[in-house]
Design a protein around this motif. Structure first.
Motif, short mmCIF file in Angstrom:
data_model
loop_
_atom_site.label_atom_id
_atom_site.label_comp_id
_atom_site.label_asym_id
_atom_site.label_seq_id
_atom_site.Cartn_x
_atom_site.Cartn_y
_atom_site.Cartn_z
N ARG A 167 0.81 -1.22 0.00
CA ARG A 167 0.00 0.00 0.00
C ARG A 167 0.84 1.27 0.00
NH1 ARG A 167 -3.71 -0.12 4.80
NH2 ARG A 167 -2.56 -1.93 5.57
N ILE A 168 1.98 1.25 0.68
CA ILE A 168 2.82 2.46 0.74
C ILE A 168 3.32 2.81 -0.66
CG2 ILE A 168 4.99 1.24 1.22
CD1 ILE A 168 3.99 4.59 2.78
N VAL A 169 3.61 1.80 -1.47
CA VAL A 169 4.06 2.04 -2.84
C VAL A 169 2.95 2.68 -3.67
CG1 VAL A 169 4.82 0.93 -4.98
CG2 VAL A 169 5.77 0.19 -2.80
N LYS A 170 1.74 2.14 -3.54
CA LYS A 170 0.61 2.67 -4.31
C LYS A 170 0.27 4.10 -3.90
CE LYS A 170 -1.51 -1.87 -5.07
NZ LYS A 170 -2.69 -2.74 -4.80
N LYS A 171 0.30 4.36 -2.59
CA LYS A 171 -0.03 5.71 -2.11
C LYS A 171 1.02 6.72 -2.53
CE LYS A 171 -2.69 3.97 1.79
NZ LYS A 171 -3.97 4.07 1.06
N LYS A 172 2.28 6.33 -2.47
CA LYS A 172 3.34 7.23 -2.89
C LYS A 172 3.22 7.53 -4.39
CE LYS A 172 8.33 7.84 -3.27
NZ LYS A 172 9.66 7.22 -3.12
N SER A 173 2.92 6.50 -5.17
CA SER A 173 2.76 6.68 -6.60
C SER A 173 1.61 7.63 -6.91
CB SER A 173 2.51 5.32 -7.27
OG SER A 173 2.28 5.46 -8.65
N ALA A 174 0.50 7.48 -6.17
CA ALA A 174 -0.66 8.36 -6.37
C ALA A 174 -0.32 9.80 -5.99
CB ALA A 174 -1.84 7.85 -5.55
N LEU A 175 0.43 9.97 -4.91
CA LEU A 175 0.82 11.31 -4.47
C LEU A 175 1.74 11.98 -5.47
CD1 LEU A 175 1.33 10.60 -0.66
CD2 LEU A 175 -0.18 12.35 -1.60
N VAL A 176 2.71 11.25 -5.97
CA VAL A 176 3.65 11.80 -6.95
C VAL A 176 2.90 12.21 -8.22
CG1 VAL A 176 5.58 11.24 -8.48
CG2 VAL A 176 5.65 10.55 -6.08
N GLU A 177 1.93 11.39 -8.62
CA GLU A 177 1.16 11.69 -9.83
C GLU A 177 0.34 12.97 -9.66
OE1 GLU A 177 -2.25 9.68 -12.73
OE2 GLU A 177 -1.31 8.48 -11.13
N ILE A 178 -0.36 13.08 -8.52
CA ILE A 178 -1.21 14.26 -8.35
C ILE A 178 -0.38 15.52 -8.11
CG2 ILE A 178 -1.54 14.14 -5.83
CD1 ILE A 178 -4.51 14.77 -6.38
N LEU A 179 0.79 15.37 -7.50
CA LEU A 179 1.68 16.52 -7.34
C LEU A 179 2.14 17.02 -8.71
CD1 LEU A 179 3.98 15.61 -4.30
CD2 LEU A 179 2.27 17.43 -4.42
N GLY A 180 2.43 16.06 -9.60
CA GLY A 180 2.84 16.44 -10.94
C GLY A 180 1.75 17.16 -11.71
N GLN A 181 0.50 16.87 -11.36
CA GLN A 181 -0.63 17.53 -12.02
C GLN A 181 -0.87 18.93 -11.46
OE1 GLN A 181 -3.92 14.88 -11.38
NE2 GLN A 181 -3.10 13.26 -12.70
N ARG A 182 -0.58 19.12 -10.17
CA ARG A 182 -0.88 20.40 -9.51
C ARG A 182 0.29 21.39 -9.57
NH1 ARG A 182 -5.14 18.42 -9.72
NH2 ARG A 182 -6.75 18.20 -8.12
N PHE A 183 1.52 20.87 -9.56
CA PHE A 183 2.69 21.76 -9.46
C PHE A 183 3.77 21.36 -10.45
CE2 PHE A 183 0.90 21.11 -5.19
CZ PHE A 183 0.54 22.41 -4.85
N ASP A 184 4.63 22.30 -10.73
CA ASP A 184 5.85 22.01 -11.47
C ASP A 184 6.90 21.57 -10.46
OD1 ASP A 184 8.64 22.99 -12.66
OD2 ASP A 184 7.25 22.65 -14.31
N GLN A 185 7.79 20.65 -10.87
CA GLN A 185 8.78 20.11 -9.95
C GLN A 185 9.75 21.17 -9.44
OE1 GLN A 185 10.79 16.60 -11.31
NE2 GLN A 185 8.91 15.53 -11.85
N THR A 186 9.84 22.28 -10.11
CA THR A 186 10.74 23.34 -9.66
C THR A 186 10.09 24.27 -8.63
OG1 THR A 186 10.05 24.75 -11.50
CG2 THR A 186 11.96 23.32 -11.86
N GLU A 187 8.78 24.13 -8.42
CA GLU A 187 8.08 24.99 -7.47
C GLU A 187 8.42 24.61 -6.03
OE1 GLU A 187 3.89 26.03 -8.14
OE2 GLU A 187 4.03 24.89 -10.00
N ILE A 188 8.43 25.62 -5.18
CA ILE A 188 8.72 25.39 -3.76
C ILE A 188 7.68 24.48 -3.14
CG2 ILE A 188 8.92 26.49 -1.50
CD1 ILE A 188 10.08 28.94 -2.88
N SER A 189 6.41 24.67 -3.50
CA SER A 189 5.34 23.85 -2.93
C SER A 189 5.56 22.37 -3.25
CB SER A 189 3.98 24.30 -3.48
OG SER A 189 3.67 25.60 -3.03
N TYR A 190 5.93 22.09 -4.49
CA TYR A 190 6.19 20.70 -4.88
C TYR A 190 7.32 20.11 -4.04
CZ TYR A 190 7.22 16.62 -7.78
OH TYR A 190 7.44 15.33 -8.21
N LYS A 191 8.39 20.88 -3.87
CA LYS A 191 9.54 20.40 -3.10
C LYS A 191 9.19 20.15 -1.64
CE LYS A 191 12.97 22.57 -6.13
NZ LYS A 191 14.05 23.58 -6.24
#
Length: 255
Positions: free
Chosen positions: A107-131
């Motif tokens: 489950r930790i793998v699936k949840k992390k994958s979902a979080l990374v995906e939605i972060l990529g949709q909401r923010f750019d990786q260079t943004e402070i919020s993303y980091k």
């Protein structure tokens, strides 16, 4: 036998069979047992013998040879944790706990994958919020694996099978009630540690679910700073509390 071993065994037998068919089929490679050439016959017989030996040893290794398990201090990857937990999966009174721990690792793998995906949709990786989000996810994941390591450390120093033998013999053996009670209490204490680590990881997984929901709602919620998000505060507090507590279990997991 688990599915992984079955697939490997099937692959081993199937591979050996295909190789023998290709080499010994008339007209393909020119190798024929009982033909005019002694060299061809010898080569064919050698191939059959070697194939048999390889299948025999491979089958033994897959079915009977115990897997090599790393010492807890050398565990570094998720696969290492899974292999280490598997050695306790048949221990009496631990089956459900080990099954839950393995499920948590999935489950930790699936949840992390979902979080990374939605972060990529909401923010750019260079943004402070993303980091900031990424840093918190990393820290809480490290804490999760630290708890799994804690379970393995407790199990590695406690002989669960030895206690089961003791429990089965205590009725017929002439042991004092005090000794039996102390042994039983020690056993329960070890189990309580395991349960505690599992509960802590369930809390982590729940907080990640909450974080996933909060991130998905960011479009409709105006936070001046992601650190002020309720779940981010909860996770940050959890991480700080853990750092204050001296586990003595090592780093837990390397990114």
């Amino acid at each position: 036998m688990d599915n992984g071993k079955f697939v490997k065994l099937f692959g081993l037998v199937g591979g050996a069979a295909v190789l023998n068919i290709i080499v010994l089929s008339p007209g393909l490679l020119g190798v024929e047992i009982g033909g005019e050439s002694v060299l061809e016959t010898a080569s064919g017989v050698t191939l059959l013998v070697v194939s048999f030996i390889v299948m025999l040893y491979g089958s033994y290794s897959l079915l009977f040879k115990p897997p090599v398990v790393l010492p807890v201090k050398n565990i570094a990857t998720r696969e290492d944790y899974i292999a280490a937990l598997h050695q306790y999966r048949n221990a009496k009174d631990l089956k459900k706990d080990i099954a839950l721990a393995l499920d948590q690792l999935e489950r930790i793998v699936k949840k992390k994958s979902a979080l990374v995906e939605i972060l990529g949709q909401r923010f750019d990786q260079t943004e402070i919020s993303y980091k900031k989000f990424d840093s918190v996810i990393y820290e809480v994941e490290k804490l999760f694996y630290l708890n799994i390591r804690g379970i393995l450390n407790k199990l590695s120093v406690f002989d669960a099978s030895g206690y089961s033998t003791f429990a089965g013999q205590q009725q017929s053996a002439r042991l004092s009630d005090k000794l039996i009670q102390e042994k039983t209490n020690l056993y329960k204490e070890y189990l309580s540690y395991v349960t505690g680590y599992l509960s802590a990881n369930e809390e982590i997984l729940l907080k990640l679910d909450k974080l996933l929901l909060e991130i998905s709602l960011l479009n409709s919620t105006d936070y001046r700073d992601v650190e002020e998000m309720p779940c981010m505060k909860e996770i940050d507090l959890l991480i700080k509390q853990t750092k204050l507590y001296k586990h003595g279990e090592g780093d837990g997991y390397g990114r």
